[in-house]
Design a protein around this motif. Structure first.
Motif, short mmCIF file in Angstrom:
data_model
loop_
_atom_site.label_atom_id
_atom_site.label_comp_id
_atom_site.label_asym_id
_atom_site.label_seq_id
_atom_site.Cartn_x
_atom_site.Cartn_y
_atom_site.Cartn_z
N ARG A 134 -26.50 80.02 44.59
CA ARG A 134 -25.82 78.72 44.57
C ARG A 134 -26.68 77.67 43.89
NH1 ARG A 134 -20.53 79.17 46.41
NH2 ARG A 134 -20.40 80.30 48.37
N LEU A 135 -28.01 77.74 44.15
CA LEU A 135 -28.91 76.74 43.60
C LEU A 135 -29.26 77.05 42.14
CD1 LEU A 135 -31.34 76.47 46.66
CD2 LEU A 135 -29.84 74.64 45.85
N GLY A 136 -29.01 78.29 41.72
CA GLY A 136 -29.39 78.72 40.37
C GLY A 136 -30.88 79.01 40.28
N TRP A 137 -31.49 79.38 41.42
CA TRP A 137 -32.92 79.66 41.47
C TRP A 137 -33.15 81.17 41.64
CZ3 TRP A 137 -34.89 75.72 45.72
CH2 TRP A 137 -34.63 74.41 45.28
N PRO A 138 -34.36 81.64 41.29
CA PRO A 138 -34.64 83.06 41.54
C PRO A 138 -34.81 83.35 43.04
CG PRO A 138 -36.53 81.96 40.54
CD PRO A 138 -35.45 80.95 40.60
N THR A 139 -34.46 84.58 43.43
CA THR A 139 -34.71 85.03 44.82
C THR A 139 -35.82 86.05 44.79
OG1 THR A 139 -32.33 85.39 44.92
CG2 THR A 139 -33.60 85.95 46.90
N LEU A 140 -36.76 85.91 45.69
CA LEU A 140 -37.80 86.92 45.89
C LEU A 140 -37.58 87.41 47.31
CD1 LEU A 140 -40.60 84.75 44.32
CD2 LEU A 140 -39.41 86.62 43.22
N SER A 141 -36.99 88.59 47.44
CA SER A 141 -36.62 89.06 48.78
C SER A 141 -37.64 90.05 49.32
CB SER A 141 -35.24 89.69 48.75
OG SER A 141 -35.25 90.79 47.87
N GLY A 154 -45.89 75.66 38.17
CA GLY A 154 -44.53 76.05 38.57
C GLY A 154 -44.30 77.55 38.57
N SER A 155 -45.27 78.31 39.16
CA SER A 155 -45.07 79.77 39.20
C SER A 155 -45.56 80.35 40.52
CB SER A 155 -45.80 80.43 38.04
OG SER A 155 -47.20 80.32 38.24
N ILE A 156 -45.07 81.55 40.83
CA ILE A 156 -45.43 82.24 42.06
C ILE A 156 -45.47 83.73 41.76
CG2 ILE A 156 -42.99 82.30 42.82
CD1 ILE A 156 -43.99 82.08 45.71
N GLU A 157 -46.43 84.43 42.40
CA GLU A 157 -46.45 85.90 42.29
C GLU A 157 -46.48 86.47 43.70
OE1 GLU A 157 -49.12 88.21 39.44
OE2 GLU A 157 -49.72 89.00 41.41
N ARG A 170 -43.34 88.27 39.53
CA ARG A 170 -43.71 86.90 39.17
C ARG A 170 -42.45 86.11 38.88
NH1 ARG A 170 -47.71 88.55 35.07
NH2 ARG A 170 -49.22 89.40 36.52
N SER A 171 -42.49 84.83 39.26
CA SER A 171 -41.28 84.03 39.06
C SER A 171 -41.64 82.57 38.86
CB SER A 171 -40.40 84.21 40.31
OG SER A 171 -39.65 83.07 40.58
N LYS A 172 -40.65 81.83 38.37
CA LYS A 172 -40.83 80.39 38.23
C LYS A 172 -40.49 79.72 39.56
CE LYS A 172 -39.78 79.99 33.36
NZ LYS A 172 -38.80 79.64 32.35
N LEU A 173 -41.00 78.53 39.74
CA LEU A 173 -40.60 77.68 40.86
C LEU A 173 -39.58 76.67 40.32
CD1 LEU A 173 -44.02 76.85 42.57
CD2 LEU A 173 -42.33 78.54 43.31
N PRO A 174 -38.67 76.16 41.11
CA PRO A 174 -38.45 76.46 42.52
C PRO A 174 -37.84 77.85 42.71
CG PRO A 174 -36.77 74.94 41.72
CD PRO A 174 -37.73 75.13 40.60
N ALA A 175 -38.12 78.41 43.91
CA ALA A 175 -37.61 79.75 44.20
C ALA A 175 -37.28 79.86 45.68
CB ALA A 175 -38.66 80.79 43.81
#
Ligand code: FAD
Length: 260
Positions: A134-141, A154-157, A170-175
């Motif tokens: 809904r937010l158009g953000w990546p999901t890290l489940s 603005g990144s997370i691993e 690895r992904s961009k923030l927001p997530a």
């Protein structure tokens, strides 16, 4: 960092669940913070402690005292928000995700949203991914570790826990991050935290506050809920004069029963 943690109030898992007239009953079990969400709250707090910022606990639930929010505040969340509206009484996950995404947008700018892996009562395990969509953000489940977090860049691993092993993503923030119990050891709320949680005024947002006129009817129905058939068991004690004789008899019985 502006961190949101989505939490749900659920019945205590120690309760005996029964099905009466097609409806689940938890008896008079006390309501608690969904056990999987304790790990999400802890991770939100650890992230704030490492990078600074604020943690807001967010829930959609019935009006009135909310044990999930109280526990999150007692553990150390800075703020809490309850989204409640009579129109949400029969909300399915599609509706819940729409409403929570709007709540997160109202708390903008948000860098990270934490979820538990699933709720112990409905247990669909999909809400985090739906909110991210809904937010158009990546999901890290199913995240079992956060390897690196770079709020400036603005990144997370993270490491995702899979049946076959772990997967680094690895992904961009927001997530949106949903966590599993391997990620941390949730803290106990302090006495001061419990006292503070009892005093904090929790704002209530209705659908109108979120700019939603209506949410429609659920796309998913629960036409029937039934208890699994009772399994009849019998217990047989195998005796003998020596461990060797008992083991032999046991092996023979297992072969007879076609277990081995
Ligand atoms: C037809 C129908 C009617 C329903 N009626 C009701 C009802 O009357 N009352 C009711 O309580 N439920 C009702 N539900 C269930 C409700 O829709 C789900 O509890 C909700 O959509 C979340 O799904 P889940 O609990 O399976 O979440 P999961 O996807 O299993 O949860 C994953 C994570 O999402 C977060 N989360 C889950 N729920 C919430 C929440 N409410 N607020 C914030 N974060 C959350 C937590 O971090 C949790 O660990 C109904 C469902 C259907 C299909």
């Amino acid at each position: 960092m502006n961190i949101v943690v989505c939490v749900k109030q659920t019945p205590d898992t120690a309760a005996t669940v029964t099905v009466e007239d097609g409806r689940i009953s938890w008896g008079d079990a006390p309501l608690v913070l969904n056990p999987w969400d304790e790990f999400a709250v802890e991770q939100a707090l650890l992230t704030k402690e490492a990078y600074g910022g604020k943690v807001t606990a967010l829930t959609m639930g019935p009006e009135g005292p909310n044990e999930a929010l109280k526990m999150a505040l007692a553990m150390g969340a800075d703020e809490a928000v309850l989204i409640s509206d009579p129109a949400l009484e029969e909300a399915d996950t599609l509706i819940a995700s729409r409403v929570l995404a709007k709540g997160i947008e109202k708390l903008a700018p948000v860098d990270l949203v934490f979820f538990g892996r699933s709720s112990v009562d409905s247990e669909s395990g999909v809400l985090g991914s739906q909110v991210a969509r809904r937010l158009g953000w990546p999901t890290l489940s199913l995240v079992a570790a956060i390897n690196t977090l770079d709020p400036e860049g603005g990144s997370i691993e993270v490491e995702r826990m899979l049946e076959e092993g772990r997967q680094v993503v690895r992904s961009k923030l927001p997530a949106v991050v949903s966590v599993v119990k391997e990620i941390n050891e949730p803290r106990y709320p302090s006495f001061m935290g419990i006292r503070r949680a009892a005093r904090v005024e929790i704002p209530l947002w209705t659908l109108a506050d979120l700019g939603l006129e209506a949410v429609g009817s659920p796309a998913v129905a629960w036409p029937e809920i039934f208890a699994p058939p009772k399994v009849e068991t019998s217990c047989e004690f195998i005796e003998g004069d020596s461990p060797r004789e008992i083991a032999k008899k046991l092996a023979e019985r297992l072969i007879e029963e076609k277990v081995i």
